[in-house]
Design an enzyme around this catalytic site. Structure first.
Site, mmCIF file in Angstrom:
data_model
loop_
_atom_site.group_PDB
_atom_site.id
_atom_site.type_symbol
_atom_site.label_atom_id
_atom_site.label_comp_id
_atom_site.label_asym_id
_atom_site.label_seq_id
_atom_site.Cartn_x
_atom_site.Cartn_y
_atom_site.Cartn_z
ATOM 1 C CD GLU A 194 -2.326 1.345 2.834
ATOM 2 O OE1 GLU A 194 -2.429 2.480 3.367
ATOM 3 O OE2 GLU A 194 -2.679 0.292 3.397
ATOM 4 C CE LYS A 240 -5.687 2.526 7.970
ATOM 5 N NZ LYS A 240 -4.887 3.394 7.095
#
Length: 212
Positions: free
Chosen positions: A43, A132
């Protein structure tokens, strides 16, 4: 990959390496070291200098079995730019329904941030592929177990508080994958260009995750 395949890939490999670097030129040796250590999902955060160019280059040069996504996305315009650059998934520290809708229209996986049980369920109902939980170090693993007891349908990914050796514990507590940043990408190792140290970090992380 479509968004379902992306989530399956992330769940299979159990970790997302959160890349925050002071210089874009560091990405290639860092990514190589992480790959050699077994990490397969990266990421690239929008806080990295020249992040859009870096995402494009990373997607063009990454091995076929490495997935490149983007993090720290706060709005639709940024999501559009990063997806145009080739990002395979979008992560945000916050939850915005328009962001989820836009990314889903392109069949890309999206992982918005949430903190409380209500925020987590709201994000899930809005279409989050994975929620998340951030910052996860504040709530801890017991929180994951407690939240998923009445809501086992949730796919949760902690970011913050994940070490090289406790990833498997997070998975056992109910996480579908873990987001790992500073514990994996050691700032001191970066400063001295010790990429072999990062490879060893990745090996430790993946070894413990594979035991979960």
């Amino acid at each position: 990959m479509d968004r379902i395949q992306t989530v399956e890939f992330i769940e299979t490999h159990k970790s997302v390496a959160v890349i925050r670097l002071p210089e874009a030129d560091l990405f290639e040796p860092v990514a190589k070291a992480l790959y050699q250590g077994g990490v397969r999902v990266l990421e690239i955060t929008m806080t990295v200098p020249d992040a859009l160019s870096l995402i494009k280059k990373a997607v063009d040069t990454a091995p076929e079995d490495m997935l490149i996504g983007v993090g720290s996305v706060l709005d639709v315009d940024t999501a559009k730019a990063t997806i145009d650059a080739g990002a395979g998934f979008v992560v945000s520290p916050i939850m915005k329904t328009d962001l989820i809708e836009y990314v889903h229209d392109l069949d890309i996986a999206v992982m918005p941030g949430a903190f409380t049980p209500t925020e987590i369920q709201t994000a899930w109902e809005a279409g989050a592929d994975v929620v998340k939980v951030f910052p996860a170090n504040i709530v801890g693993m017991k929180f994951f177990k407690a939240v998923r007891a009445p809501m086992p349908h949730l796919k949760l990914m902690p970011t913050g508080g994940v070490s090289l050796t406790n990833g498997g514990d997070w998975i056992q507590a109910g996480a579908c994958a873990v987001g790992v940043g500073s514990a994996l990408i050691d700032k001191e190792a970066i400063a001295r260009r010790d990429f072999d140290h990062l490879r060893k970090n990745a090996e430790i992380l993946t070894s413990h995750l594979n035991q979960s």
